[in-house]
Scaffold this active site. Structure first.
Site, PDB file in Angstrom:
ATOM      1  N   GLU A 200      52.669  72.079  10.200  1.00 60.45           N
ATOM      2  CA  GLU A 200      51.458  71.762   9.441  1.00 60.45           C
ATOM      3  C   GLU A 200      51.831  71.540   7.995  1.00 60.45           C
ATOM      4  O   GLU A 200      52.806  72.125   7.499  1.00 60.45           O
ATOM      5  CB  GLU A 200      50.467  72.951   9.493  1.00 60.45           C
ATOM      6  N   TYR A 202      51.728  72.542   4.396  1.00 55.69           N
ATOM      7  CA  TYR A 202      51.496  73.861   3.794  1.00 55.69           C
ATOM      8  C   TYR A 202      50.529  73.665   2.632  1.00 55.69           C
ATOM      9  O   TYR A 202      50.872  73.005   1.642  1.00 55.69           O
ATOM     10  CB  TYR A 202      52.820  74.452   3.318  1.00 55.69           C
ATOM     11  N   ASN A 289      40.376  82.562  17.820  1.00 55.97           N
ATOM     12  CA  ASN A 289      40.615  83.865  18.426  1.00 55.97           C
ATOM     13  C   ASN A 289      39.531  84.126  19.464  1.00 55.97           C
ATOM     14  O   ASN A 289      38.342  84.109  19.144  1.00 55.97           O
ATOM     15  CB  ASN A 289      40.636  84.967  17.371  1.00 55.97           C
ATOM     16  N   ARG A 291      38.268  86.620  21.052  1.00 56.53           N
ATOM     17  CA  ARG A 291      38.025  88.069  21.156  1.00 56.53           C
ATOM     18  C   ARG A 291      37.191  88.505  19.964  1.00 56.53           C
ATOM     19  O   ARG A 291      36.926  87.718  19.065  1.00 56.53           O
ATOM     20  CB  ARG A 291      39.365  88.802  21.128  1.00 56.53           C
ATOM     21  N   VAL A 294      38.720  92.242  13.997  1.00 59.42           N
ATOM     22  CA  VAL A 294      38.666  93.478  13.213  1.00 59.42           C
ATOM     23  C   VAL A 294      37.467  93.428  12.246  1.00 59.42           C
ATOM     24  O   VAL A 294      36.729  94.394  12.086  1.00 59.42           O
ATOM     25  CB  VAL A 294      39.969  93.673  12.406  1.00 59.42           C
TER      26      VAL A 294
HETATM   27  P1  ADP Z   1      48.403  84.003  12.988  1.00 58.11           P
HETATM   28  O1  ADP Z   1      47.812  83.690  14.328  1.00 58.11           O
HETATM   29  O2  ADP Z   1      49.834  84.404  13.065  1.00 58.11           O
HETATM   30  O3  ADP Z   1      47.557  84.948  12.210  1.00 58.11           O
HETATM   31  P2  ADP Z   1      47.269  81.673  11.591  1.00 58.11           P
HETATM   32  O4  ADP Z   1      47.471  80.282  12.033  1.00 58.11           O
HETATM   33  O5  ADP Z   1      45.935  82.294  11.860  1.00 58.11           O
HETATM   34  O6  ADP Z   1      48.443  82.601  12.222  1.00 58.11           O
HETATM   35  O7  ADP Z   1      47.579  81.803  10.049  1.00 58.11           O
HETATM   36  C1  ADP Z   1      47.565  83.045   9.372  1.00 58.11           C
HETATM   37  C2  ADP Z   1      47.486  82.818   7.892  1.00 58.11           C
HETATM   38  O8  ADP Z   1      48.623  82.057   7.439  1.00 58.11           O
HETATM   39  C3  ADP Z   1      46.284  82.008   7.446  1.00 58.11           C
HETATM   40  O9  ADP Z   1      45.131  82.811   7.295  1.00 58.11           O
HETATM   41  C4  ADP Z   1      46.791  81.467   6.117  1.00 58.11           C
HETATM   42  O10 ADP Z   1      46.740  82.465   5.124  1.00 58.11           O
HETATM   43  C5  ADP Z   1      48.238  81.176   6.400  1.00 58.11           C
HETATM   44  N1  ADP Z   1      48.409  79.770   6.844  1.00 58.11           N
HETATM   45  C6  ADP Z   1      48.319  79.304   8.124  1.00 58.11           C
HETATM   46  N2  ADP Z   1      48.481  77.951   8.144  1.00 58.11           N
HETATM   47  C7  ADP Z   1      48.664  77.551   6.876  1.00 58.11           C
HETATM   48  C8  ADP Z   1      48.874  76.271   6.234  1.00 58.11           C
HETATM   49  N3  ADP Z   1      48.948  75.130   6.929  1.00 58.11           N
HETATM   50  N4  ADP Z   1      49.024  76.250   4.873  1.00 58.11           N
HETATM   51  C9  ADP Z   1      48.960  77.403   4.158  1.00 58.11           C
HETATM   52  N5  ADP Z   1      48.774  78.607   4.695  1.00 58.11           N
HETATM   53  C10 ADP Z   1      48.616  78.714   6.026  1.00 58.11           C
END
Ligand code: ADP
Length: 445
Positions: A200, A202, A289, A291, A294
């Site tokens: 993705e 960033y 998610n 489910r 939290v």
């Molecule tokens: P996980 O399932 O491991 O929690 P997520 O996809 O929900 O992974 O991402 C967790 C966190 O990582 C997000 O809430 C955000 O803070 C950061 N994050 C995820 N994708 C990106 C992105 N493309 N750019 C910047 N931060 C990201």
């Protein structure tokens, strides 16, 4: 309606589910490891079954032991809480194969959303906006390079099976890509037994905004508004707000329409949360998610809807009995996740709790399994209490949270209460001016 439910979890969430059961007149069965024999969820449940030794893989993840506990006690349904087996499609199937009801979505939907690549392509097909990135799994480092050149650095390599922020690596420029690729795959393989990764863009200043939904088995899908979970450390949420300080009612309605329409089309059922990154006025889906989360209490506080009760009713086949127009959101709620950790070094701090005095008063809710004399075991997640405050306005919720944090006494172990107190005083927080990167810098500074 069910007469007896087994709760396949521990800690505050086991208590949370138990409370909903009791209010519905349903008997509860607690399960516990040998390390949790004295836990509050065991004390309060109508019945309890020991399912194994301390390590989670031998107890709270031990599917045959949990199913046996349900069959022996005559429970009709299993609530998985969050974490542990809550997003395990094989467990949901095993539950159903034993003529028990899994309180959650279908195994098919758990599987679909558990693989983030499938989740993203499904949502894209349904018209939900995504973060720019690879279409599907990256087959090779060469492919990663070509996608990164197209979407431009910085990029993020993420695990298809990801969760808890693991298997996620940033490459800020081309010379960092190979290391990020290798590290993300290695971490994903070790943590999830699946080293598939995708890419993705960033984002440099997004907020994490997620939408809570409820869907019954009769085609009704509603959303319960958004939560802003941007305050994170190591991609883990620390403090959440509902609603987001930066989202308007019109934006909420529009996102809600897109999401509920999409979920109706795939026939999703029970509770779920769609997570988005929000930057420059645009939402981009990152994962779903399947489910209870939290941070669900803050949505309950602003809606008056008991989400666990709704999950149980839905699983029992009942209709939601209301539509989106009936969901009225008002006021503001904040949740502080209090963990048994040093508030500066974040070193774990298990041990015996000496004094436990939770705050109270108008608009204050404490979800916790702690009591004086309780020994916080070292084997599990460090979350020991969720402190939630509600106010008619964000200012009121903040003032109440500061007051409640001051009243909260937990001695014998270290907790992150002082960290929350510092966050609540920070001018950026008070102004609602923060992104997902803010807390990391605040903690380091
Ligand atoms: P996980 O399932 O491991 O929690 P997520 O996809 O929900 O992974 O991402 C967790 C966190 O990582 C997000 O809430 C955000 O803070 C950061 N994050 C995820 N994708 C990106 C992105 N493309 N750019 C910047 N931060 C990201």
């Amino acid at each position: 309606m069910f007469k007896k439910i087994l709760i396949a979890n521990r800690g505050e969430i086991a208590l949370r589910v138990l409370r909903a059961c009791r209010e519905l007149g349903i008997a509860s069965v607690a399960v516990h490891s040998t390390a949790d024999a004295d836990a509050m969820h065991v004390r309060l449940a109508d019945e309890s079954v020991c399912i194994g030794p301390p390590l989670a893989r031998d107890s709270y993840l031990n599917m045959p032991a949990i199913i046996s506990a349900a069959l022996i006690t005559g429970a009709e349904a299993i609530h998985p809480g969050y974490g542990f087996l809550s997003e395990n499609a094989a467990f949901a199937e095993m539950v159903e194969a034993h003529n028990l009801v899994f309180i959650g979505p279908t195994a098919q939907h758990i599987r679909m959303m558990g693989d983030k690549i499938t989740a993203k392509s499904t949502m894209a097909d349904l018209g939900v906006p995504l973060v720019p990135g690879s279409v599907g799994e990256l087959a090779s480092l060469e492919e990663a390079r070509s996608v990164a050149d197209k979407i431009m650095y910085p990029v993020l390599i993420k695990a298809a099976a990801g969760g808890g922020g693991r298997g996620m690596k940033v490459a800020r420029a081309a010379d960092e890509l190979e290391a990020a690729w290798r590290e993300a795959r290695a971490e994903a393989g070790a943590a999830f037994g699946n080293n598939a990764v995708y890419m993705e863009k960033y984002l440099d200043k997004p907020r994490h905004i997620e939408l809570q939904i409820l869907a019954d088995n009769h085609g009704e899908v509603v959303h319960i508004g958004e939560r802003d979970c941007s305050l994170q450390r190591r991609h883990q949420k620390v403090l959440e707000e509902a609603g987001s300080p930066v989202i308007s009612a019109a934006q909420r309605d529009e996102l809600g329409r897109t999401v509920t329409t999409a979920l109706k089309r795939i026939g999703y059922r029970n509770a779920g949360t769609l997570e988005f990154l929000y930057q420059d006025g645009q939402f981009a889906f990152i994962e779903m998610n399947t489910r209870l989360q939290v941070e669900h209490p803050i949505s309950e506080m602003i809606s008056g809807i008991d989400l666990v009760r709704e999950q149980i009713r839905i699983a029992a086949g009942e209709k939601l009995g209301y539509t989106q127009d009936d969901v009225v959101l008002s006021g503001h709620a904040i949740e502080c996740r209090i963990t048994a950790e040093d508030p500066e070094s974040f070193a774990p701090s298990p041990g015996r709790v000496e004094v436990f005095h939770p705050p109270g008063g108008l608009g204050v809710r404490v979800d916790s399994g702690l009591y004086a004399g309780y020994r916080v075991p070292p084997h599990y997640d460090s979350l020991i209490a969720k402190l939630i405050t509600y106010g008619r306005t964000r200012e009121e919720a903040i003032a109440r949270m500061k007051r409640a944090l001051r009243e909260f006494v937990i001695t014998g172990i270290k907790t992150t209460i002082p960290l929350h107190q510092r966050i609540l005083e920070a001018p950026d927080f008070v102004a609602g001016d923060y992104t997902i990167h803010w807390l990391e810098r605040f903690v380091a500074g």
